[in-house]
Design an enzyme around this catalytic site. Structure first.
Site, short mmCIF file in Angstrom:
data_model
loop_
_atom_site.label_atom_id
_atom_site.label_comp_id
_atom_site.label_asym_id
_atom_site.label_seq_id
_atom_site.Cartn_x
_atom_site.Cartn_y
_atom_site.Cartn_z
CB SER A 1 12.21 8.96 -0.13
OG SER A 1 12.62 7.95 0.76
CE1 TYR B 1 9.76 4.63 -2.87
CE2 TYR B 1 11.44 5.03 -1.21
CZ TYR B 1 10.19 5.31 -1.75
OH TYR B 1 9.41 6.29 -1.18
P1 NDP Z 1 0.31 5.55 -1.62
O1 NDP Z 1 0.59 4.18 -2.13
O2 NDP Z 1 -0.61 5.72 -0.47
O3 NDP Z 1 -0.19 6.48 -2.82
C1 NDP Z 1 0.48 6.48 -4.05
C2 NDP Z 1 -0.31 7.30 -5.04
O4 NDP Z 1 0.38 7.21 -6.30
C3 NDP Z 1 -1.69 6.74 -5.26
O5 NDP Z 1 -2.60 7.78 -5.50
C4 NDP Z 1 -1.51 5.88 -6.49
O6 NDP Z 1 -2.76 5.76 -7.17
C5 NDP Z 1 -0.51 6.71 -7.29
N1 NDP Z 1 0.21 5.88 -8.25
C6 NDP Z 1 0.99 4.81 -8.01
N2 NDP Z 1 1.42 4.27 -9.18
C7 NDP Z 1 0.89 5.04 -10.16
C8 NDP Z 1 0.94 5.00 -11.58
N3 NDP Z 1 1.61 4.06 -12.24
N4 NDP Z 1 0.27 5.95 -12.28
C9 NDP Z 1 -0.44 6.91 -11.65
N5 NDP Z 1 -0.52 7.00 -10.31
C10 NDP Z 1 0.12 6.07 -9.58
O7 NDP Z 1 1.75 6.15 -1.29
P2 NDP Z 1 2.21 7.44 -0.44
O8 NDP Z 1 1.14 8.44 -0.38
O9 NDP Z 1 2.84 6.94 0.79
O10 NDP Z 1 3.41 7.95 -1.38
C11 NDP Z 1 3.35 9.11 -2.17
C12 NDP Z 1 4.77 9.53 -2.52
O11 NDP Z 1 5.48 9.80 -1.32
C13 NDP Z 1 5.57 8.47 -3.26
O12 NDP Z 1 6.39 9.09 -4.23
C14 NDP Z 1 6.43 7.86 -2.16
O13 NDP Z 1 7.60 7.29 -2.67
C15 NDP Z 1 6.69 9.08 -1.32
N6 NDP Z 1 7.09 8.80 0.06
C16 NDP Z 1 6.25 8.19 0.94
C17 NDP Z 1 6.67 7.97 2.24
C18 NDP Z 1 5.78 7.35 3.27
O14 NDP Z 1 6.28 7.09 4.39
N7 NDP Z 1 4.51 7.08 3.00
C19 NDP Z 1 8.01 8.35 2.69
C20 NDP Z 1 8.80 8.98 1.67
C21 NDP Z 1 8.36 9.18 0.43
P3 NDP Z 1 -3.23 4.47 -8.03
O15 NDP Z 1 -2.74 3.25 -7.31
O16 NDP Z 1 -4.72 4.63 -8.06
O17 NDP Z 1 -2.61 4.68 -9.37
#
Ligand code: NDP
Length: 257
Positions: A148, A161
Site C-alpha cells: 500500500s 493498517y
Molecule cells: P476488497 O475489500 O475489495 O477485497 C478484499 C478481498 O480480500 C476480498 O476478496 C475479501 O473476500 C478478501 N478477504 C478479506 N478478509 C479475508 C479473510 N479474513 N480471509 C480470506 N479472504 C479475505 O479490497 P481491495 O481489493 O481494495 O484490497 C485488496 C488488497 O489491496 C488488500 O490487501 C488492500 O489492503 C490492498 N490495497 C488496496 C488499495 C485500494 O485502494 N483499494 C490500496 C492499497 C492497497 P471475503 O470478504 O469474501 O473474504
C-alpha cells in the site's frame, strides 16, 4: 521470443482475496497471460462468479476454495489441501486484506489484532506454506505481496493498517533474501488509491474523494486492472533477477511533493 518473457502458460497461481476487487483483477490478468488460477476468500458466491468470469474469458482452469485466512492455525493444512487438489502452486499472490478506521487513541485492540492477523500474520504463514511446498519439489516460484502507499507513509486513524503494510515492506525483503537459496523471488506491489469495495466509503466522502484526486498526479483513482502489468511482470520470467522489490503503482503519488 520477447513475448515469452511474460508468458505464464503452465503456471498455477494462488490469489488470496480473489473474489473481488484487486484480487479478482490480478487473477483475471494472470489467467489472461496463461496461468491456471486458484482463488480463495470467505464469500463463496463471489468466488463462483469470479471462476465463471475467468474461465469463460480465458479458457484457463480455475479452482475456488472458501477459506478465512484469519484462521491462522489452519493455514498449513489448507495450503496442503490446495496443493493436493490442484497439483501444486507456482505463484502466490498475498492479496487478502482488510481495514477499519478509528482515532488511534480509541482504536479497539480486538480490531487491531483482527487487521494484523489478516494483513500480516496470514501473509507470513501462507508464504511459509508456499516455501515448504516449493522446497519439497526442488525450489523456484514467486511470491507477490500486496502492500500500500502505507508501506512507507501514514494516514490518520489507521494504526493497524499502517503497521501491517509497513510490515509487508520488510517482510517482503526478509523473505526475499532468506529464500534466494530456494530460488523463490519475493516482491510486492504497492497500489495507490484504487476503486474497490474497500475504498467505496472514501469515494462517497466528498472531502476525501477530492483530496485523493487532487493529491494523485494522474488526477484520478486507479482501476484494479491497472495493477495487472506489475503482477504479470513479477510472476513471469521477465523479473527473474528481481527480488525484494516494491513496485508502486500509484498514479505518481510518491513522485510528487
Ligand atoms: P476488497 O475489500 O475489495 O477485497 C478484499 C478481498 O480480500 C476480498 O476478496 C475479501 O473476500 C478478501 N478477504 C478479506 N478478509 C479475508 C479473510 N479474513 N480471509 C480470506 N479472504 C479475505 O479490497 P481491495 O481489493 O481494495 O484490497 C485488496 C488488497 O489491496 C488488500 O490487501 C488492500 O489492503 C490492498 N490495497 C488496496 C488499495 C485500494 O485502494 N483499494 C490500496 C492499497 C492497497 P471475503 O470478504 O469474501 O473474504
Amino acid at each position: 521470443m520477447a513475448r515469452e518473457l511474460f508468458n505464464l502458460d503452465g503456471k498455477r497461481a494462488l490469489v488470496t482475496g480473489g473474489g473481488r476487487g484487486i484480487g479478482l483483477a490480478l487473477a483475471q490478468g494472470l489467467a489472461d497471460y496463461g496461468a491456471d488460477i486458484v482463488i480463495t476468500a470467505r464469500t463463496k458466491e463471489q468466488l463462483e462468479k469470479a471462476k465463471q468470469q475467468i474461465e469463460s474469458s480465458t479458457g484457463r482452469k480455475v479452482w475456488t476454495f472458501a477459506y478465512d485466512v484469519s484462521q491462522l492455525e489452519g493455514i498449513p493444512d489448507f495450503f496442503q489441501q490446495v496443493v493436493k487438489e490442484t497439483g501444486g502452486i507456482d505463484i502466490l499472490v498475498n492479496n487478502a486484506g482488510t481495514a477499519s478506521r478509528y482515532p488511534s487513541e480509541d482504536y479497539p485492540f480486538e480490531e487491531w489484532r483482527k487487521i494484523l492477523t489478516v494483513n500480516l500474520d496470514a501473509v507470513f504463514l501462507m508464504s511459509q506454506a508456499f516455501c515448504r511446498h516449493r522446497k519439497e519439489i526442488g525450489g523456484g516460484g514467486r511470491i507477490i505481496n500486496i502492500g500500500s502507499l502505507m508501506c512507507k507513509a501514514a494516514r490518520v486513524m489507521n494504526p493497524p493498517y499502517a503497521a501491517s503494510k509497513g510490515g509487508i515492506l520488510l517482510l517482503t525483503k526478509e523473505l526475499a533474501v532468506d529464500w534466494v537459496k530456494y530460488n523463490i523471488n519475493v516482491n510486492a506491489i504497492a497500489p495507490g488509491f484504487i476503486t474497490t469495495e474497500m475504498t467505496q466509503p472514501l469515494r462517497e466522502n466528498e472531502k476525501l474523494n477530492t483530496w485523493v484526486i487532487s493529491r494523485t498526479p494522474k488526477g484520478r483513482w486507479g482501476k484494479p486492472e491497472e495493477l495487472v502489468g506489475a503482477a504479470v511482470y513479477l510472476a513471469s520470467e521477465a523479473s527473474s533477477f528481481v527480488t525484494g522489490e516494491i513496485i508502486y503503482v500509484d498514479g505518481g503519488w510518491y513522485a510528487a511533493m
